[in-house]
Design a protein around this motif. Sequence first.
Motif, short mmCIF file in Angstrom:
data_model
loop_
_atom_site.label_atom_id
_atom_site.label_comp_id
_atom_site.label_asym_id
_atom_site.label_seq_id
_atom_site.Cartn_x
_atom_site.Cartn_y
_atom_site.Cartn_z
N TYR A 257 9.62 -12.35 11.52
CA TYR A 257 9.36 -11.57 10.31
C TYR A 257 8.95 -12.49 9.18
O TYR A 257 9.07 -13.71 9.26
N ILE A 258 8.47 -11.88 8.11
CA ILE A 258 8.06 -12.60 6.91
C ILE A 258 8.88 -12.06 5.75
O ILE A 258 9.05 -10.85 5.62
N ARG A 259 9.42 -12.96 4.92
CA ARG A 259 10.16 -12.53 3.74
C ARG A 259 9.46 -13.08 2.51
O ARG A 259 9.19 -14.26 2.41
N TYR A 260 9.17 -12.18 1.59
CA TYR A 260 8.55 -12.55 0.31
C TYR A 260 9.61 -12.53 -0.77
O TYR A 260 10.41 -11.61 -0.84
N GLY A 261 9.63 -13.52 -1.62
CA GLY A 261 10.46 -13.46 -2.82
C GLY A 261 11.91 -13.85 -2.66
O GLY A 261 12.77 -13.28 -3.30
#
Length: 76
Positions: free
Chosen positions: A36-40
């Motif tokens: 997954y990708i996590r932003y912020g």
Amino acid sequence: MATATTVVNSAEAANRLGIRVQTLRKWRYLGTGPRYIRYGGLRGRVVYRPEDLEAFLEGRIFNNTTEETVHHEQTA
């Protein structure tokens, strides 16, 4: 030149996998789910690339229970 990557949110990812969003959260915590990708930062938005969801599913296709057992032992 980089191209834009299509991503889906946790609800869409869970729907594609046929599971609950809470299951995805647990898998992220345990490190057993799809990439997954996590932003912020730690409280940021989580998204999934469709190709990572497909790879996750492909890695769980078995011909028999022996294959499944060996896979489980290798990932434990």
